[in-house]
Design a protein around this motif. Sequence first.
Motif, short mmCIF file in Angstrom:
data_model
loop_
_atom_site.label_atom_id
_atom_site.label_comp_id
_atom_site.label_asym_id
_atom_site.label_seq_id
_atom_site.Cartn_x
_atom_site.Cartn_y
_atom_site.Cartn_z
N GLY A 12 0.84 -1.21 0.00
CA GLY A 12 0.00 0.00 0.00
C GLY A 12 0.87 1.25 0.00
O GLY A 12 2.07 1.20 0.29
N THR A 106 -1.00 -0.46 -7.63
CA THR A 106 -1.66 -0.47 -6.32
C THR A 106 -3.17 -0.53 -6.54
O THR A 106 -3.85 0.49 -6.56
CB THR A 106 -1.26 0.81 -5.55
OG1 THR A 106 0.15 0.98 -5.69
CG2 THR A 106 -1.58 0.68 -4.07
N LEU A 109 -6.22 -4.33 -1.71
CA LEU A 109 -5.78 -5.46 -0.89
C LEU A 109 -6.09 -6.81 -1.54
O LEU A 109 -5.26 -7.73 -1.53
CB LEU A 109 -6.47 -5.34 0.49
CG LEU A 109 -6.25 -6.44 1.50
CD1 LEU A 109 -4.77 -6.64 1.77
CD2 LEU A 109 -6.99 -6.11 2.79
N GLU A 226 -10.87 -0.28 -6.38
CA GLU A 226 -9.86 -1.28 -6.02
C GLU A 226 -10.51 -2.66 -5.86
O GLU A 226 -11.72 -2.76 -5.61
CB GLU A 226 -9.20 -0.90 -4.69
CG GLU A 226 -8.40 0.40 -4.79
CD GLU A 226 -7.64 0.71 -3.50
OE1 GLU A 226 -8.04 0.21 -2.42
OE2 GLU A 226 -6.66 1.46 -3.59
#
Length: 289
Positions: A12, A106, A109, A226
């Motif tokens: 991250g 990025t 998660l 994300e």
Amino acid sequence: MKVRKAVIPAAGLGTRMLPATKTIPKEMLPLVDKPVLQYIIEEAVSSGIEDILIVTNRSKTAMDDYFDYYPELEHRLIRSGKDEMAHELRAVADMANFFYVRQRETKGLGHAIARARRFIGDEPFAVLLGDDIMMSEKPVLKQLIEAAEKYNCSCVGGQWVSDEMLPAYCTTDLAHVEGRVYDVRHIVEKPKPEEVMSNYAILGRYVLTPDIFDILDALPPGRNGEIQLTDGLAELCHQKRMVYVDFDGRRYDTGHLTGFLEATLDFALKHEETGDWLRNYIKEKAKTL
Ligand code: UTP
């Protein structure tokens, strides 16, 4: 089921800890006398993990350097009579078998964990978030592994969080199994008030079966564009059994300033070199506040 491998997503950007994290990974910030990441690895190792994959990125090479040997420094320490420190440095590098993979973009998660697919292969594995550390009698990950092995399924760890904090985490629909263990029926990430099913959130520790990889690969981008691990977990708990452990211990989110400061104080109070000194310092300081 035997859990031998762990994945630590640590790619991250650490934007909540800027400017400190512009060049130092937040996982490498020192908590008293060692980096945050070392506490997490110690928890993994004391939970029986042998192989650790750290998901990293192009600006975080300090992490793999830290878990490597540094012969020049060790020789210098030994020559100046600091053998104990030299051995300590080597022991850190020998704690586990370390592997690294880069998350090239990025993308969240869930995307970071999906990078571990080839390393994990077809076995269950642990996930420890790179900025969440635990203070507990029995390692928190060990509590999860015991439940995963007993019920032969995925396991997520968490605790009750307040109404004010819950929207920053996730909400779970749970059915009690025994003791601190529950079956997970549903999970919703960052719930709106009308979506709250319970105040039991998932906090930083997981044991997952490799079924998660197909799910993550098929997930559309979620919040912030994300790939969200929680969305993947919501799907996994519908496909296969998943249990929740209301773990025993205190969790610190070192990824934001107040969490980092709380952890620094609590770990410094517990540390044999700094504990008594800090207790006295706080008492003296409190008189002037
Ligand atoms: P966080 O959301 O706490 O980390 O992710 P972040 O994105 O660095 O935080 P801010 O908001 O910018 O400060 C939890 C864990 O997942 C990792 C992080 O390194 C952290 O350990 N992560 C997050 C990845 O590995 N890749 C990502 O794309 C996102």
